[in-house]
Design a protein around this motif. Structure first.
Motif, PDB file in Angstrom:
ATOM      1  N   GLY A 164       0.868  -1.099   0.024  1.00 26.86           N
ATOM      2  CA  GLY A 164      -0.086   0.026   0.084  1.00 26.86           C
ATOM      3  C   GLY A 164       0.622   1.290   0.204  1.00 26.86           C
ATOM      4  N   THR A 165       1.802   1.463   1.003  1.00 21.79           N
ATOM      5  CA  THR A 165       2.704   2.597   0.930  1.00 21.79           C
ATOM      6  C   THR A 165       3.655   2.551  -0.310  1.00 21.79           C
ATOM      7  OG1 THR A 165       4.282   1.640   2.455  1.00 21.79           O
ATOM      8  CG2 THR A 165       2.432   2.869   3.579  1.00 21.79           C
ATOM      9  N   LEU A 166       3.802   1.771  -0.872  1.00 28.98           N
ATOM     10  CA  LEU A 166       4.710   1.747  -2.162  1.00 28.98           C
ATOM     11  C   LEU A 166       3.940   2.251  -3.206  1.00 28.98           C
ATOM     12  CD1 LEU A 166       6.539  -1.431  -3.955  1.00 28.98           C
ATOM     13  CD2 LEU A 166       4.779  -0.273  -5.245  1.00 28.98           C
ATOM     14  N   ALA A 167       2.562   2.319  -3.301  1.00 33.66           N
ATOM     15  CA  ALA A 167       1.807   2.891  -4.172  1.00 33.66           C
ATOM     16  C   ALA A 167       1.652   4.453  -3.690  1.00 33.66           C
ATOM     17  CB  ALA A 167       0.533   2.330  -4.272  1.00 33.66           C
ATOM     18  N   LEU A 168       1.472   4.696  -2.298  1.00 28.08           N
ATOM     19  CA  LEU A 168       1.212   6.033  -1.795  1.00 28.08           C
ATOM     20  C   LEU A 168       2.353   6.835  -2.098  1.00 28.08           C
ATOM     21  CD1 LEU A 168      -0.542   7.627   0.154  1.00 28.08           C
ATOM     22  CD2 LEU A 168       0.509   6.582   2.037  1.00 28.08           C
ATOM     23  N   TYR A 169       3.569   6.220  -1.425  1.00 29.24           N
ATOM     24  CA  TYR A 169       4.743   7.254  -1.559  1.00 29.24           C
ATOM     25  C   TYR A 169       5.291   7.392  -2.963  1.00 29.24           C
ATOM     26  CZ  TYR A 169       4.994   5.627   3.413  1.00 29.24           C
ATOM     27  OH  TYR A 169       4.803   5.622   4.806  1.00 29.24           O
ATOM     28  N   ARG A 170       5.018   6.485  -3.777  1.00 31.63           N
ATOM     29  CA  ARG A 170       5.167   6.909  -5.062  1.00 31.63           C
ATOM     30  C   ARG A 170       4.174   7.823  -5.764  1.00 31.63           C
ATOM     31  NH1 ARG A 170       9.989   6.468  -7.694  1.00 31.63           N
ATOM     32  NH2 ARG A 170      10.209   4.288  -6.930  1.00 31.63           N
ATOM     33  N   GLY A 171       3.113   7.737  -5.487  1.00 29.48           N
ATOM     34  CA  GLY A 171       2.149   8.518  -5.779  1.00 29.48           C
ATOM     35  C   GLY A 171       2.419  10.077  -5.239  1.00 29.48           C
ATOM     36  N   LEU A 172       3.035   9.995  -4.163  1.00 24.27           N
ATOM     37  CA  LEU A 172       3.226  11.283  -3.535  1.00 24.27           C
ATOM     38  C   LEU A 172       4.658  12.163  -4.387  1.00 24.27           C
ATOM     39  CD1 LEU A 172       2.812  11.018   0.421  1.00 24.27           C
ATOM     40  CD2 LEU A 172       1.285  12.088  -1.316  1.00 24.27           C
ATOM     41  N   ALA A 173       5.295  11.103  -4.495  1.00 23.66           N
ATOM     42  CA  ALA A 173       6.268  11.756  -5.387  1.00 23.66           C
ATOM     43  C   ALA A 173       6.205  12.223  -6.725  1.00 23.66           C
ATOM     44  CB  ALA A 173       7.476  10.485  -5.487  1.00 23.66           C
ATOM     45  N   TYR A 174       5.116  11.557  -7.346  1.00 22.62           N
ATOM     46  CA  TYR A 174       4.445  12.072  -8.531  1.00 22.62           C
ATOM     47  C   TYR A 174       3.877  13.339  -8.447  1.00 22.62           C
ATOM     48  CZ  TYR A 174       5.762   7.629 -11.261  1.00 22.62           C
ATOM     49  OH  TYR A 174       6.290   6.639 -11.660  1.00 22.62           O
ATOM     50  N   ALA A 175       2.959  13.414  -7.282  1.00 23.64           N
ATOM     51  CA  ALA A 175       2.277  14.440  -7.018  1.00 23.64           C
ATOM     52  C   ALA A 175       3.180  15.664  -6.582  1.00 23.64           C
ATOM     53  CB  ALA A 175       1.309  14.397  -5.689  1.00 23.64           C
ATOM     54  N   LEU A 176       4.388  15.654  -6.210  1.00 22.51           N
ATOM     55  CA  LEU A 176       5.333  16.560  -6.176  1.00 22.51           C
ATOM     56  C   LEU A 176       5.850  17.135  -7.437  1.00 22.51           C
ATOM     57  CD1 LEU A 176       7.448  15.888  -2.939  1.00 22.51           C
ATOM     58  CD2 LEU A 176       5.956  17.837  -3.323  1.00 22.51           C
ATOM     59  N   LEU A 177       6.282  16.272  -8.063  1.00 19.06           N
ATOM     60  CA  LEU A 177       7.199  16.712  -9.441  1.00 19.06           C
ATOM     61  C   LEU A 177       6.327  16.255 -11.056  1.00 19.06           C
ATOM     62  CD1 LEU A 177      11.035  15.967  -8.975  1.00 19.06           C
ATOM     63  CD2 LEU A 177       9.569  18.124  -8.830  1.00 19.06           C
ATOM     64  N   GLY A 178       5.307  15.568 -10.786  1.00 15.06           N
ATOM     65  CA  GLY A 178       4.602  15.103 -11.836  1.00 15.06           C
ATOM     66  C   GLY A 178       5.711  14.513 -12.765  1.00 15.06           C
ATOM     67  N   ASP A 179       5.963  14.799 -14.296  1.00 16.36           N
ATOM     68  CA  ASP A 179       6.918  14.218 -14.980  1.00 16.36           C
ATOM     69  C   ASP A 179       7.958  15.123 -15.203  1.00 16.36           C
ATOM     70  OD1 ASP A 179       5.441  15.883 -16.547  1.00 16.36           O
ATOM     71  OD2 ASP A 179       4.815  14.243 -17.975  1.00 16.36           O
ATOM     72  N   ARG A 180       8.178  16.216 -14.384  1.00 19.15           N
ATOM     73  CA  ARG A 180       9.216  17.133 -14.463  1.00 19.15           C
ATOM     74  C   ARG A 180      10.550  16.651 -13.891  1.00 19.15           C
ATOM     75  NH1 ARG A 180       8.266  21.975 -11.138  1.00 19.15           N
ATOM     76  NH2 ARG A 180       6.953  20.529 -10.007  1.00 19.15           N
ATOM     77  N   ALA A 181      11.647  16.964 -14.393  1.00 24.30           N
ATOM     78  CA  ALA A 181      12.758  16.587 -13.587  1.00 24.30           C
ATOM     79  C   ALA A 181      13.671  17.905 -13.072  1.00 24.30           C
ATOM     80  CB  ALA A 181      13.847  15.891 -14.815  1.00 24.30           C
ATOM     81  N   ILE A 182      14.287  17.946 -12.062  1.00 27.79           N
ATOM     82  CA  ILE A 182      15.068  18.965 -11.594  1.00 27.79           C
ATOM     83  C   ILE A 182      16.347  18.654 -11.600  1.00 27.79           C
ATOM     84  CG2 ILE A 182      15.474  20.388  -9.444  1.00 27.79           C
ATOM     85  CD1 ILE A 182      12.268  20.186  -8.921  1.00 27.79           C
ATOM     86  N   ALA A 183      17.266  19.386 -12.036  1.00 27.69           N
ATOM     87  CA  ALA A 183      18.614  18.977 -12.544  1.00 27.69           C
ATOM     88  C   ALA A 183      19.889  19.860 -12.065  1.00 27.69           C
ATOM     89  CB  ALA A 183      18.828  18.650 -13.935  1.00 27.69           C
ATOM     90  N   ASP A 184      19.373  21.269 -11.658  1.00 21.73           N
ATOM     91  CA  ASP A 184      20.422  22.260 -11.499  1.00 21.73           C
ATOM     92  C   ASP A 184      21.082  22.348 -10.033  1.00 21.73           C
ATOM     93  OD1 ASP A 184      17.858  23.157 -10.806  1.00 21.73           O
ATOM     94  OD2 ASP A 184      18.148  25.163 -11.182  1.00 21.73           O
ATOM     95  N   PHE A 185      21.572  21.077  -9.510  1.00 23.64           N
ATOM     96  CA  PHE A 185      22.029  21.052  -8.174  1.00 23.64           C
ATOM     97  C   PHE A 185      23.492  21.529  -8.211  1.00 23.64           C
ATOM     98  CE2 PHE A 185      18.720  17.883  -8.444  1.00 23.64           C
ATOM     99  CZ  PHE A 185      17.782  18.320  -7.431  1.00 23.64           C
ATOM    100  N   PRO A 186      23.742  22.161  -6.965  1.00 27.38           N
ATOM    101  CA  PRO A 186      25.061  22.789  -6.990  1.00 27.38           C
ATOM    102  C   PRO A 186      26.133  21.809  -6.852  1.00 27.38           C
ATOM    103  CG  PRO A 186      23.759  22.989  -4.750  1.00 27.38           C
ATOM    104  CD  PRO A 186      22.879  22.416  -5.823  1.00 27.38           C
ATOM    105  N   PRO A 187      27.336  22.027  -7.738  1.00 27.15           N
ATOM    106  CA  PRO A 187      28.465  21.230  -7.917  1.00 27.15           C
ATOM    107  C   PRO A 187      28.871  20.567  -6.687  1.00 27.15           C
ATOM    108  CG  PRO A 187      28.984  23.147  -9.088  1.00 27.15           C
ATOM    109  CD  PRO A 187      27.656  23.440  -8.285  1.00 27.15           C
ATOM    110  N   PHE A 188      28.898  21.267  -5.508  1.00 29.69           N
ATOM    111  CA  PHE A 188      29.556  20.641  -4.500  1.00 29.69           C
ATOM    112  C   PHE A 188      28.710  19.342  -4.111  1.00 29.69           C
ATOM    113  CE2 PHE A 188      29.019  20.349   0.225  1.00 29.69           C
ATOM    114  CZ  PHE A 188      30.260  20.098   0.566  1.00 29.69           C
ATOM    115  N   TYR A 189      27.397  19.417  -4.162  1.00 33.57           N
ATOM    116  CA  TYR A 189      26.543  18.346  -3.836  1.00 33.57           C
ATOM    117  C   TYR A 189      26.787  17.294  -4.598  1.00 33.57           C
ATOM    118  CZ  TYR A 189      24.948  21.148   0.049  1.00 33.57           C
ATOM    119  OH  TYR A 189      25.044  21.865   1.379  1.00 33.57           O
ATOM    120  N   THR A 190      26.443  17.581  -6.096  1.00 33.32           N
ATOM    121  CA  THR A 190      26.509  16.383  -7.137  1.00 33.32           C
ATOM    122  C   THR A 190      27.830  15.784  -6.908  1.00 33.32           C
ATOM    123  OG1 THR A 190      27.215  18.203  -8.848  1.00 33.32           O
ATOM    124  CG2 THR A 190      25.030  17.433  -8.665  1.00 33.32           C
TER     125      THR A 190
END
Lengths: 340, 330
Positions: free
Chosen positions: B124-150
């Motif tokens: 159940g939570t496999l679906a729930l948490y994955r759904g929340l992840a999609y709810a946050l970002l949809g099919d967008r991707a965020i990529a511009d992380f600071p070089p120190f962290y990457t």
């Protein structure tokens, strides 16, 4: 120690509250289903239009079919995670068969899927029953092996509707008295298994094994053979579902059916099939599948953002199993307290 | 004692297979045993390795957590969302851990308070948490992380070829091994897995410990999500989809019993490396992914089937050896 005739009604009476509980369980699911459909229709009347109900039933049919075999396995306190891979393998291979033999009659295609699935199920069953590999490990392993074989055979290829004979595709969309053929076939399998599990000795043995395996052995049930046949049935049904998957969607690549195993288990659990074995009915499992399908399609009809749908489905699944366990525990307590 | 020796035997087998896989890889390609290749190869399974540590503990108490890969995805999506909303990175990381801990807490509460089976809860939570992840970002991707962290994600420890995530894993693996094998807490986990009723009568707080393990699993999955995000420099809702089966496969291959009460961190870690190295070795000679999938499945089945069959053969031989004596007595 001979069972006197007077004991028979007594034991029947003792079984009654349990039967009532099971009936109540399915009844509560049906009520939930009715409320859900009522509310959705009130907001958007198109939800109950002939076309969308038809789509709904077609969408539920595949899961509804696979859950039948999964129920048999779950009743024995095992699990079959490999069904999704069997569906995928069977969908592609039956498609390839049509490409090679465009004039293949439909019954032969269904038989091919059944046999292919039965072979896959036999491997699972041998591993669990005779190799004593826990079902979760064995079928997680074959989930990989069958899917890997699928990818190796498909090799990036794809079956398209254009490759398939129209008669085959017409089978999925065709209908008798307004009920799609696909749905009729699935209902037929469900009724057959419901009768078998409910009223036949072999069917009852699945319940016996899951309730108490040692007792089942003492009662003379050949547990190993029964376990094997359970997995063969689950595999065969998944194989059949693969052919229907192809008929329904027309386009199939190597990833067909991926992730289906969790939806199938979710449907069974929502429908009251216990993963601790011995408890559950085909009717319940079928209603569970229908409920998940209706939730999905209601969310679409109500224009819930697509990305929220999975989260809502997960939350409802958790709610369903939580309510179920609380209710059944309360009933168990009442039954225990009853005679006093 | 006997079971401990049997277990060490299994771990020795897995470790020997790791060495064989390394030698096999070296034979397949001269480039295999180079520092850069091994570094690349081990970095590739760092998320699975991390999550396998807490999964080992959870399976030892006879539970399971299928939601880890979804928590990974949720953590990744949350980290990306927070960063895109200009939250300072340290705070974003902290909040991501918090979310992972809460996700684990919900799993744990449903399992321990309501007494639901963890297999059903975490489906159940496999679906729930994955759904929340999609709810946050949809099919967008965020990529511009600071070089120190990457750089923390795909860099190596200065002066070595060890990927930073692997160094992190090594530290956590040692901590987990100490926790499981050298503390009273660890002994309690085995006791719960072997017989939770008996453990309860012996005064072990079974529910509290299980709750803690699910929270730990959530935190570890959040860490894996952070590592994943930085390693690929990409936060997406579908990050890590399906990884849960790989984690469980590795832990079971490592000799941890699905019925609880048996297994070790060394075994699980060795199995993670075995799968990773075989995958790497076969990839370097262009063996396709499909064969890798099949090999993983066969290894998993074989890890239980082969010892079972050997035990039965041994038992049969002993019975045959004993029978004449028994006949003479009767």
């Amino acid at each position: 120690m001979t069972a006197s005739p007077s004991e028979v009604p007594a034991s029947a009476a003792r079984a009654n509250p349990v039967q009532q509980l099971l009936r109540a369980r399915e009844l509560s699911l049906v009520l939930l289903l009715a409320v859900l459909m009522g509310v959705t229709t009130a907001i958007n009347p198109r939800f109950l239009s002939v076309g969308s109900v038809r789509d709904l039933l077609l969408n539920v049919a595949i899961i509804g079919l696979v859950v039948v075999g999964q129920t048999v396995v779950l009743l024995m306190r095992h699990v079959d995670l490999s069904v999704s891979s069997v569906v995928g393998l069977s969908a592609f291979l039956s498609g390839a068969l049509f490409v090679a033999q465009p004039s293949l009659p439909l019954p032969l295609a269904l038989l091919f899927g059944l046999l292919l699935g039965a072979v896959a199920g036999t491997i699972n069953g041998l591993l669990v029953a005779y190799g004593r590999v826990p079902a979760l490990v064995a079928t997680l392993g074959t989930l990989y092996v069958y899917r890997g074989a699928d990818y190796a055979i498909v090799h990036g290829g794809q079956i398209n509707a254009a490759n398939l004979p129209p008669s085959f595709l017409n089978f999925a969309t065709g209908s008798v008295l307004g009920v799609p053929n696909l749905v009729l076939l699935v209902l037929l399998v469900m009724v057959g298994f419901a009768v078998y599990l409910g009223s036949y000795r072999g069917g009852r043995e699945y319940y016996a094994i899951g309730s108490n395996q040692e007792a089942a052995v003492l009662a003379g049930i050949r547990v190993q053979r029964r376990t094997l046949t359970g997995f063969v049935l689950s595999g065969a049904i998944a194989g059949l579902a693969g052919v229907l998957y192809l008929a329904r969607y027309g386009t199939v690549d190597a990833s067909a059916g991926s992730g289906l195993e969790l939806q199938v288990i979710a449907a069974a659990v929502v429908g009251g099939v216990s993963i601790n074995g011995g408890v559950g009915t085909i009717a319940g499992a079928g209603i569970g599948a229908l409920l998940l399908g209706v939730i999905g399609s209601a969310l679409v009809t109500l224009r819930a953002p697509a990305f929220y749908q999975q989260a809502i489905q997960g939350a409802l699944l958790l709610l369903a199993i939580s309510v179920d366990i609380v209710l059944s525990r309360r009933t168990a307590r009442r039954l225990q307290g009853g005679p006093k | 004692m006997k079971s401990v020796r049997g277990l060490l035997g299994w771990e020795a087998t897995i470790l020997a297979l790791v060495v064989l896989a390394l030698l096999g890889g070296a034979l397949l390609s001269p480039d295999f045993l180079t520092a850069s290749n091994l570094s690349f190869l081990t970095a590739n399974f760092s998320e699975i390795a991390l999550m396998a540590l807490t999964m080992t503990l959870i399976i030892i108490v006879a539970e399971i957590d299928l939601s880890v890969a979804s928590i990974l995805g949720l953590a990744s999506a949350l980290l990306g969302t927070l960063w895109a909303a200009h939250v300072p990175m340290p705070l974003a990381i902290l909040l991501t851990f918090l979310a992972g801990g809460l996700a684990g807490l919900l799993n744990g509460l449903l399992v321990t308070r309501l007494g639901l089976p963890s297999l059903a809860v975490t489906i159940g939570t496999l679906a729930l948490y994955r759904g929340l992840a999609y709810a946050l970002l949809g099919d967008r991707a965020i990529a511009d992380f600071p070089p120190f962290y990457t750089n923390l994600g795909f860099g190596t420890v200065p002066g070595t070829a060890i990927p930073i995530p692997m160094a992190l894993f090594a530290v956590l693996a040692v901590l987990t091994a100490v926790l499981l094998h050298a503390t009273a807490f660890g002994r309690r986990l085995y006791a719960i897995g072997a017989n939770s009723m008996a453990a309860r009568f012996a005064g072990v707080q079974v529910e509290r410990i299980k709750l803690l393990l699910f929270v730990m699993s959530g935190l570890m999955a959040a860490l894996a999500g952070i590592v994943y995000t930085f390693r690929f420099s990409s936060a997406r809702g579908d990050n890590g989809t399906g990884l849960e089966l790989g984690v469980i496969a590795a832990v079971l291959l490592g000799g941890v019993s699905i019925f609880g009460g048996r297994g070790s961190v060394v075994g699980a870690v060795a199995a993670v490396f075995l799968i990773g190295i075989i995958n790497g070795a076969l990839t370097i000679v262009d063996v396709s992914n499909e064969i890798l999938t099949i090999v993983t499945g066969l290894l998993l089945i074989g890890s239980v089937l082969v010892p079972n069959l050997l035990a039965r053969l041994r038992a049969a031989r002993e019975r045959r050896a004993v029978r004449p004596v028994g006949d003479a007595v009767s």
